[in-house]
Design an enzyme around this catalytic site. Structure first.
Site, PDB file in Angstrom:
ATOM      1  N   SER A 128       0.820  -1.216   0.000  1.00 34.52           N
ATOM      2  CA  SER A 128       0.000   0.000   0.000  1.00 34.52           C
ATOM      3  C   SER A 128       0.855   1.268   0.000  1.00 34.52           C
ATOM      4  CB  SER A 128      -0.947  -0.046   1.206  1.00 34.52           C
ATOM      5  OG  SER A 128      -1.895   0.996   1.149  1.00 34.52           O
ATOM      6  N   ASP A 154       9.661   5.067 -10.679  1.00 36.45           N
ATOM      7  CA  ASP A 154       9.194   5.618 -11.950  1.00 36.45           C
ATOM      8  C   ASP A 154       9.956   6.870 -12.366  1.00 36.45           C
ATOM      9  OD1 ASP A 154       7.404   3.605 -12.229  1.00 36.45           O
ATOM     10  OD2 ASP A 154       5.596   4.829 -12.094  1.00 36.45           O
ATOM     11  N   LYS A 168      -0.922  -4.066  -3.365  1.00 44.33           N
ATOM     12  CA  LYS A 168      -2.218  -3.479  -2.979  1.00 44.33           C
ATOM     13  C   LYS A 168      -2.326  -2.094  -3.614  1.00 44.33           C
ATOM     14  CE  LYS A 168      -5.171  -2.109   0.895  1.00 44.33           C
ATOM     15  NZ  LYS A 168      -5.411  -0.726   0.408  1.00 44.33           N
TER      16      LYS A 168
END
Length: 533
Positions: free
Chosen positions: A286, A297, A311
């Site tokens: 999470s 990224d 999640k």
């Protein structure tokens, strides 16, 4: 009754509905209310209106996804405590799903972690009282597990597909609420911070620890999110902001009836330059995945460890009139490159979803990187270097580190589960505190000179015999080095603090050691972030 009416009103008039949808939802809401009234007023036997309402809510949520859930007022208060305040107990967060209590997260530093309880365990009985399969509500379970500091509770657990139950003896204690459990200089230029969950106080704790290490000469940072099951998403946004430059996208959320919402970095980051490595594993979930996904990224740092939990669903808390709460999945979150890292789930099959980590182990994924396969449809590119990353099942690290199972045995596991390791450390420290304090005033001296002796190990074996743990010489010899390391670390924890515990235990943490090698090798660090080997 008010609770049910409130819930039906939300369904009937949810934002973003067309007139046709509103009419259909209103009709369905009236159908539910009519069914409720018929049962409450016409059923042959006496009924409990509160139970009928709660059963109906739970039945609806169970058909949606693995993370939408309902808690009554008392459960809601107690479930929020691990993120907010001190309390006495065994130190777990859990969900009661289909009559089974699943351990969602083990609170670092708490009694359950000390005996080896792990996320995914299913608690079958508490003090010989069966709690699985008997339709016991969360409040009843909590009342059996919770208790005053110093009292003992015995639980039996089913772990994965193992046929036998595991028994744990847990001494209740004050559950710590701090989230930054370790902060120290790993070497002359590298700081190490370990965050065990994303709580209300996490950012304040992070900034305090960060400034402390900065004053000690920190230029590079290892952020340890291994075992971090998440917490407040807003805390994840702010922590990500510490590492990313102004206006860079951290994460965005979007749902069928929830428009896209972007979280962007500000100019307030305290560590936007300098080498960064984030450690993750299969229990990092999470909020941990939001931070590691954003860093990966943007090619801001290197992710080291194993594939994270997966999640990517966002729950909105909906407080009902009696202070009970629904945590309803309203959106998915996406990393800056557009990845949704939610692992697949079959609606209604919660048990299979919760057994995913066991399946990864059985398939060899935790030991071998080449056992992990992603379809091309889940392939994405990082935003600067265009490195290949994947969605659809957690964050895949840039550098894979397998689980080290070479020293773990069932005998060692029993020593931990029955609290023998922890009890031995405390007993030794109690008997020798004055001498230890005199000889080891600093952790550096302790690390270099303190050694677990054969006499200490014999005392440990004697304690194990008292607990009726059958001695296995072959397994003991296999785990002896690990047992000695853990004893040394546990004594350091009680003699100093949690940071010192991790300074000892990390000496054999493969992910940590590899992170140190990478962060001190400019060529390799830069090659990873540019898409090289």
């Amino acid at each position: 009754m008010k609770k049910l009416l409130f819930l039906l009103a939300i369904y009937a008039f949810a934002p973003g509905c067309t007139k046709a949808q509103n009419f259909e939802e209103k009709t369905n809401a009236q159908k539910l209310l009519t069914a409720y009234s018929a049962i409450a007023n016409l059923y042959v036997d006496e009924t409990n209106s509160t139970k009928i309402t709660e059963d109906a809510i739970n039945a609806m949520l169970e058909k949606l996804d693995p993370h939408s859930s309902y808690t009554n007022a008392e459960e809601t208060r107690r479930m929020n405590e691990p993120l907010e305040a001190n309390f006495d107990g065994i130190g777990i967060q859990f969900n009661m799903l289909t009559d089974t209590l699943y351990v969602v997260q083990v609170i670092s530093g708490g009694p359950s972690e000390k005996v080896g309880l792990i996320a995914g365990d299913r608690i079958i009985s508490v003090d010989d009282t069966l709690i699985a399969g008997v339709k016991m509500n969360n409040t009843d379970v909590i009342n059996r597990i919770r208790g005053k500091k110093g009292t003992e509770v015995r639980i039996k657990v089913k772990r994965g597909a193992a046929p036998d139950l595991l028994e744990f003896k847990i001494i209740r204690d004050v559950i710590p609420v701090y989230s930054m459990e370790a902060a120290y200089m790993a070497d002359r230029k590298t700081g190490y911070l370990r965050l065990n969950r994303f709580a209300a106080s996490s950012i304040e704790e992070f900034e305090k620890a960060f400034l402390k290490l900065k004053k000690e000469g920190m230029e590079n940072l290892i952020l340890d999110l291994q075992g971090n099951g998440g917490g407040y998403l807003n805390t994840a946004f702010i922590l990500s902001d510490e590492f990313l430059g102004k206006d860079k996208l951290i994460v965005y959320t979007e749902g069928n009836r929830q428009p896209r919402w972007d979280a962007n970095a500000t100019e307030n980051g305290v560590f936007e330059k300098g080498k960064l490595i984030i450690l993750v594993d299969e229990s990092s979930a999470s909020a941990s995945e939001i931070v590691s996904g954003a860093v990966q990224d943007w090619d801001r740092g290197v992710i080291v460890g194993r594939r994270t939990f997966g999640k990517g669903l966002v729950q909105r808390p909906i407080v009902l009139p009696d202070s009970s709460m629904i945590r309803l999945t309203v959106a998915r979150y996406y990393t800056p490159s557009g990845r949704n890292i939610q692992r697949p789930y079959e609606k209604g099959n919660i048990e299979a979803y919760n057994n995913d980590i066991i399946e990864r182990y059985n398939k060899g994924e935790l030991m071998y990187a080449d056992s992990i396969h992603f379809p091309d449809s889940l392939k994405y590119g990082t935003l600067l270097s265009k490195r290949t990353v994947y969605g659809g099942g957690g964050i895949m690290p840039d550098v894979f580190i397998p689980v080290d199972s070479s020293r773990v045995t069932e005998y060692h596991s029993r020593l931990v589960r029955y609290g023998v390791m922890n009890r031995m450390a405390m007993s030794y420290l109690d008997r020798n505190r004055a001498e230890l304090t005199k000889n080891y005033s600093k952790i550096k001296t302790y690390k270099e000179k303190f050694a677990v002796t054969d006499r200490m190990l014999q005392d440990l074996l004697a304690m194990a015999e008292e607990e009726k743990i059958e001695f296995n010489e072959e397994q003991y010899n296999k785990s002896k080095e690990l047992i000695s390391l853990q004893l040394k670390a546990l004594i350091a924890r009680d003699l100093f603090d949690m940071s010192e515990y991790f300074q000892i235990i990390n000496e054999k943490n493969d992910s940590y050691l590899e992170a140190l090698r990478i962060i001190n090798d400019d060529e390799r660090y830069n090659a990873i972030l540019s898409g090289g080997s």
